[in-house]
Design a protein around this motif. Structure first.
Motif, short mmCIF file in Angstrom:
data_model
loop_
_atom_site.label_atom_id
_atom_site.label_comp_id
_atom_site.label_asym_id
_atom_site.label_seq_id
_atom_site.Cartn_x
_atom_site.Cartn_y
_atom_site.Cartn_z
N LEU A 1 103.40 62.46 101.63
CA LEU A 1 103.69 62.11 100.24
C LEU A 1 103.13 63.18 99.32
O LEU A 1 102.11 63.78 99.61
N PRO A 2 103.79 63.42 98.19
CA PRO A 2 103.31 64.49 97.31
C PRO A 2 101.96 64.16 96.68
O PRO A 2 101.71 63.03 96.26
N GLU A 3 101.10 65.15 96.63
CA GLU A 3 99.85 65.06 95.89
C GLU A 3 99.95 65.87 94.60
O GLU A 3 99.41 65.47 93.58
N VAL A 4 100.66 67.01 94.66
CA VAL A 4 100.88 67.83 93.47
C VAL A 4 102.32 68.35 93.49
O VAL A 4 102.75 68.95 94.47
N LEU A 5 103.05 68.09 92.40
CA LEU A 5 104.40 68.61 92.22
C LEU A 5 104.43 69.51 90.99
O LEU A 5 103.64 69.35 90.07
N ARG A 6 105.38 70.43 91.00
CA ARG A 6 105.57 71.32 89.86
C ARG A 6 107.01 71.20 89.39
O ARG A 6 107.95 71.31 90.18
N SER A 7 107.17 70.93 88.10
CA SER A 7 108.50 70.85 87.51
C SER A 7 108.50 71.67 86.23
O SER A 7 108.02 71.20 85.18
N GLY A 8 109.00 72.89 86.30
CA GLY A 8 108.95 73.78 85.14
C GLY A 8 107.50 73.96 84.69
O GLY A 8 106.63 74.28 85.50
N PRO A 9 107.22 73.71 83.41
CA PRO A 9 105.84 73.88 82.93
C PRO A 9 104.94 72.69 83.23
O PRO A 9 103.76 72.70 82.89
N TRP A 10 105.48 71.67 83.90
CA TRP A 10 104.72 70.44 84.15
C TRP A 10 104.14 70.42 85.56
O TRP A 10 104.81 70.78 86.52
N ARG A 11 102.89 69.97 85.64
CA ARG A 11 102.21 69.79 86.93
C ARG A 11 101.87 68.31 87.08
O ARG A 11 101.17 67.73 86.24
#
Length: 218
Positions: A165-175
């Protein structure tokens, strides 16, 4: 808050199998609140992550409620929230510390509509425009549902836990950081997450209640 005047399991082998198992899990189990006590102490079946993701991504409708903290370098707000999602309808409600409705945004094929506590009604083309009016910051409204569900669509995975399962995702400028998960019926769902974005914006969501609908047809 301020109100504008004018919120080792075996891998399933087919999508139909996933839907069948999902229906069994969701019937009578996931329809209950995550905060409701179990009927009996018998152990529940928890889907492996790959199957969990398929089930969650195919849900026709769901609802998440809890508490939020939104901060910028100049201000901070705490509020209750309720997010309802279905194929043709979205609803986002914001509550004050006493549980009173401050604002409610609904989105349907006709557009986005905002109703404030004082009776004022606003309209816009998108949820994002009205969300900015209520919360006074720009949030990626179209991505928030996937963030809450713990889905990786449109994001890059920076870190995941032992279960995948994700612990840290990155979406453009969002963490987006997933700080805590909890079992909800047969699914492992986010309980606490924090999104950090541009201009020092931080949104922290503590989801205290989940309600799930039926899986959709892919």
């Amino acid at each position: 808050m301020r109100i504008p005047h004018a919120m080792p399991p075996t891998r399933l082998r087919s999508r139909s199998t996933v839907r069948t198992l999902a229906a069994l899990l969701l019937t009578g189990v996931l329809s209950a609140c995550a905060t409701a006590p179990p009927v009996s102490p018998s152990p529940r079946v928890i889907l492996p992550t790959a199957e969990r993701n398929q089930v969650v991504a195919s849900l026709k409708q769901w609802q998440a409620s809890g508490q939020a903290a939104l901060s910028t370098p100049k201000s901070s707000e705490d509020f209750g929230f309720d997010w309802k999602q279905s194929p043709r309808h979205q609803e986002f409600s914001v509550y004050d510390p006493l549980g009173r409705t401050v604002a409610r945004i609904t989105v349907d094929p006709r557009g986005a509509h905002l109703q404030l506590a004082n009776g004022d009604i606003r309209q816009a083309d998108t949820l994002e425009a009205l969300l900015a009016l209520v919360l006074h910051v720009d949030l990626p409204a179209n991505e928030l549902p996937d963030w809450m569900l713990g889905l990786r669509r449109g994001t890059a995975t920076e870190q995941q836990n032992a279960a995948g399962l994700p612990e840290v995702l990155r979406s453009g400028p969002w963490r987006i950081q997933y700080l805590q998960y909890a079992p909800v019926g047969g699914l492992t769902m986010p309980r606490l997450l924090q999104a950090t974005g541009p201009e020092g914006i931080t949104l922290r969501l503590a989801i205290t209640q989940w309600r799930m609908g039926e899986p959709g047809t892919p």
